[in-house]
Design an enzyme around this catalytic site. Structure first.
Site, PDB file in Angstrom:
ATOM      1  N   ASP A 271       0.731  -1.382  -0.050  1.00  0.00           N
ATOM      2  CA  ASP A 271       0.078  -0.115   0.066  1.00  0.00           C
ATOM      3  C   ASP A 271       0.825   1.220   0.073  1.00  0.00           C
ATOM      4  O   ASP A 271       1.895   1.318   0.830  1.00  0.00           O
ATOM      5  CB  ASP A 271      -0.811   0.023   1.271  1.00  0.00           C
ATOM      6  CG  ASP A 271      -2.100   0.993   1.242  1.00  0.00           C
ATOM      7  OD1 ASP A 271      -3.044   1.152   0.507  1.00  0.00           O
ATOM      8  OD2 ASP A 271      -1.883   1.844   2.155  1.00  0.00           O
TER       9      ASP A 271
ATOM     10  N   GLU B  12       1.523  -0.568  -5.093  1.00  0.00           N
ATOM     11  CA  GLU B  12       0.307   0.395  -5.221  1.00  0.00           C
ATOM     12  C   GLU B  12       1.368   1.611  -5.304  1.00  0.00           C
ATOM     13  O   GLU B  12       1.582   2.361  -4.224  1.00  0.00           O
ATOM     14  CB  GLU B  12      -0.426   0.326  -4.007  1.00  0.00           C
ATOM     15  CG  GLU B  12      -2.016   1.237  -4.573  1.00  0.00           C
ATOM     16  CD  GLU B  12      -2.236   2.194  -3.693  1.00  0.00           C
ATOM     17  OE1 GLU B  12      -3.245   2.854  -3.943  1.00  0.00           O
ATOM     18  OE2 GLU B  12      -1.537   2.297  -2.611  1.00  0.00           O
TER      19      GLU B  12
HETATM   20  C1  NOJ Z   1      -4.409   2.699  -0.727  1.00  0.00           C
HETATM   21  C2  NOJ Z   1      -5.480   2.004  -0.573  1.00  0.00           C
HETATM   22  O1  NOJ Z   1      -5.794   0.915  -1.731  1.00  0.00           O
HETATM   23  C3  NOJ Z   1      -6.857   2.844  -0.036  1.00  0.00           C
HETATM   24  O2  NOJ Z   1      -7.852   1.904  -0.059  1.00  0.00           O
HETATM   25  C4  NOJ Z   1      -6.353   3.095   1.269  1.00  0.00           C
HETATM   26  O3  NOJ Z   1      -7.476   4.276   1.592  1.00  0.00           O
HETATM   27  C5  NOJ Z   1      -5.081   4.026   1.092  1.00  0.00           C
HETATM   28  N1  NOJ Z   1      -4.044   3.451   0.335  1.00  0.00           N
HETATM   29  C6  NOJ Z   1      -4.689   4.244   2.571  1.00  0.00           C
HETATM   30  O4  NOJ Z   1      -4.093   3.115   3.007  1.00  0.00           O
END
Ligand code: NOJ
Ligand code: CA
Length: 604
Positions: free
Chosen positions: A240, A317
């Site tokens: 993440d 991500e």
């Molecule tokens: C990216 C995640 O996919 C999202 O759902 C989340 O709110 C943020 N990062 C914070 O962790």
């Protein structure tokens, strides 16, 4: 036959043209061509009837995933969490939240997936913890300047009384990125009766304090967390906010703005990027993102994973552009994959798609990483809905009931065509739960049931991400559309979802579920994930058509408003392998007519 002049192919149209990507070795690591299905646990399937999806619910539905034909499952967070950001606020990285089950339930699910030949990737949230994490609680109880505070990013406020935040950064969910400690939370010897001078940084919600990745203790803790799940047998991690863990020294002010779904706008000095590099505006920029220091972390993690057998993987991500910059995350000694958000954020535009596809291969081939593809996830409006909006290129953070509503039929037709285009591309593809049913976004959700912190932190200016997180419809005639045994669902399902239920699509020719099953089966049989890609000669500049050859398969996607005729001028042309929608009858034998917003796969 209506064919536009621009899209009428030349006689050698089905011959390979410019090579964009050379094929790769099929004997290499499993993730290079994998189709990976994202399970959002709270909305996939409810095992115990409380209206919230859980791990036993996933275990009970593993056969759905097996018959779909995917290679791996990625699970969004199921760890102990107060659920202020649906589990992306982790209070204990080594335990399952009771809402979702137990560690034993996890082991059972993992074994069930492995027994069916599917791999499992879990989500790692290293940029921030929950404010309920033991470390943050210890930090609150400790004095300014203490080692406990140093695990996070605490700073004194600016201005004479520290009443101004330490810098001008904004939270991605809206509002300031800093919260000042209340008097009660600063029990550092003498109690303050005035607010503390100290503030802490949170790029997301105020209950998600950012960790300080300069601290060796933070690094060793997360290596240990990796090992905990690797020892259990997981096949990899989705990381993440992989581009946000290291901040620029001195935390300088910044005048750009960031957004959850489209990267936001950069400040004036930054280069928006030439379209040839595939940029769509999906990159987050600023001193909190894509700092060189993050790569050192991934080199460390690469070494940890390499100690384990089975080609475990890390997927980033990272909302980073251009693609050449994103490719730095997947250099040979770093992560293995990165989500291709430049592809996701490209609208319904043939030339723009060709550009982003070519730029993706150029950047990833350079570092020897597979290119990945994705159209939907739990943070963006579902792709069948985006493509049915009046402007399919816009990227709203959710859709309000009062907004212009999508054309559901058009969106579904385009969405199916987009998926067939994506699954025909060499590389690895990510699917989001429910897209195999053609599920639309819930675009008429009442505001008073919304739960996404982005909705509240923007004071209701953004709808937020709840519309893509609605519990799945499994059976049309059951309460809650079969989501769980009691009919309860944590978000309401729109009426239309009964039409999309899995049980009314299974075995039905032409249904979206059967389209996905067929596409995945052909993709697997033809090893399309490892293939070479060349644009078809004569179509490279088409305004409406994206046409390429991948090994023995020709993919023709017609994004235009008029049908396009594909001539039968190569051996075997005309053997239809897949069509994303009904085809019009051909005029000449051996030719195929591809209607508007339709993709076909032909045997080349
Ligand atoms: C990216 C995640 O996919 C999202 O759902 C989340 O709110 C943020 N990062 C914070 O962790
Ligand atoms: Ca449940």
């Amino acid at each position: 036959m209506a064919t536009t002049e621009q899209t009428t192919p030349t006689p050698d149209a089905l011959q390979p043209g410019t090579t964009v990507h050379v094929g790769t070795d099929t004997a290499r690591e499993w993730w290079r061509d994998a189709v990976i299905y994202q399970v959002y646990p709270r909305s996939f399937a409810d095992g115990n009837g409380d209206g919230i999806g859980d791990i036993p619910g996933i275990t009970a539905r593993l056969d759905h995933l097996k018959t779909l034909g995917i290679d791996a499952v990625w699970l969004s967070p199921f760890y102990r969490s107060p659920q202020n950001d649906a589990g992306y606020d982790v209070a204990d990285y080594r335990d399952v939240d009771p809402l979702f089950g137990t560690l034993a339930d996890f082991d059972e699910m993992l074994a069930g997936a492995h027994a069916r030949g599917m791999r499992v990737i879990v989500d790692l949230v290293p940029n921030h913890t929950s404010d309920q994490h033991a470390w943050f609680q210890e930090a609150l109880a400790a004095a300014p300047g203490s080692p406990e505070r140093a695990r996070y990013i605490f700073r004194d406020g600016r201005g004479p009384d520290g009443t101004e935040p330490p810098n001008n950064w904004h939270s991605i969910f809206g509002g300031p990125a800093w919260t000042r400690l209340a008097p009660s939370s600063t029990a550092d010897g003498d109690a303050y009766d005035e607010p503390s001078p100290q503030w802490y940084l949170h790029l997301f919600d105020s209950t998600q304090p950012d960790l300080d990745w300069n601290r060796p203790e933070v690094r060793s803790e997360f290596e240990d967390v990796l090992r905990f799940w690797l020892d259990k047998g997981v096949d990899g991690f989705r990381v993440d906010v992989a581009h946000g863990m290291v901040k620029a020294d001195g935390l300088p002010d910044w005048h750009g703005h960031v957004s959850m779904v489209d990267g936001g706008t950069a400040d004036e000095e930054s280069d928006p990027g030439a379209p040839e590099d595939g940029s769509t505006g999906a990159g987050n920029s600023g001193p909190m993102f894509d700092q060189d220091g993050v790569h050192e972390i991934y080199r460390d993690w690469h070494r940890v994973l390499a100690e384990y057998d089975g080609d475990r993987c890390l997927v980033a991500e990272a909302w980073v552009e251009p693609l050449s910059r994103l490719a730095r995350y997947v250099r040979p000694d770093e992560m293995h994959q990165a989500f291709n958000f430049s592809f996701l954020t490209t609208g319904w535009d043939a030339a723009a798609l060709r550009r982003v596809i070519a730029a993706s291969y150029r950047a990833n081939d350079e570092v020897g990483a597979p290119t990945t593809w994705v159209l939907s996830n739990h943070d963006v409006v579902r792709h069948v809905t985006r493509l049915g909006l009046p402007d399919p290129g816009v990227r709203p953070n959710g859709v309000f009931a009062t907004d212009p509503q999508p054309d559901e039929e058009l969106g579904l037709r385009r969405g199916r065509a987009a998926t067939a285009l994506m699954l025909g591309l060499p590389g690895s593809a990510y699917l989001y739960q429910g897209e195999e049913l053609g599920l639309p976004e819930h675009t008429t959700m009442p505001n008073d049931v919304r739960q996404d912190p982005a909705h509240f932190r923007t004071q209701g200016a953004e709808a937020g991400r709840d519309g893509c997180r609605v519990p799945l419809p499994w059976s049309a005639d059951e309460p809650g559309l079969g989501f769980g045994p009691t009919g309860r669902t944590w978000l309401p399902q729109p009426e239309s979802y009964a039409r999309y239920a899995a049980d009314v699509q299974a075995g039905v020719e032409g249904s979206t579920l059967e389209l996905y099953r067929s596409a995945l089966a052909v993709r697997q049989a033809e090893r399309l994930g490892f293939g070479a890609l060349s644009w078809l000669a004569g179509w490279e500049d088409s305004a409406d058509v994206v046409a390429f050859r991948n090994g023995d398969v020709v993919v023709v996607a017609n994004l235009g408003a008029e049908p396009v005729e594909v001539p039968a001028n190569v051996p075997g042309a005309g053997e239809l392998m897949l069509a994303s929608g009904p085809l019009a009858p051909a005029l000449d034998e051996g030719t195929v007519v591809v209607p508007a917003d339709t993709t076909v796969w032909l045997r080349a």
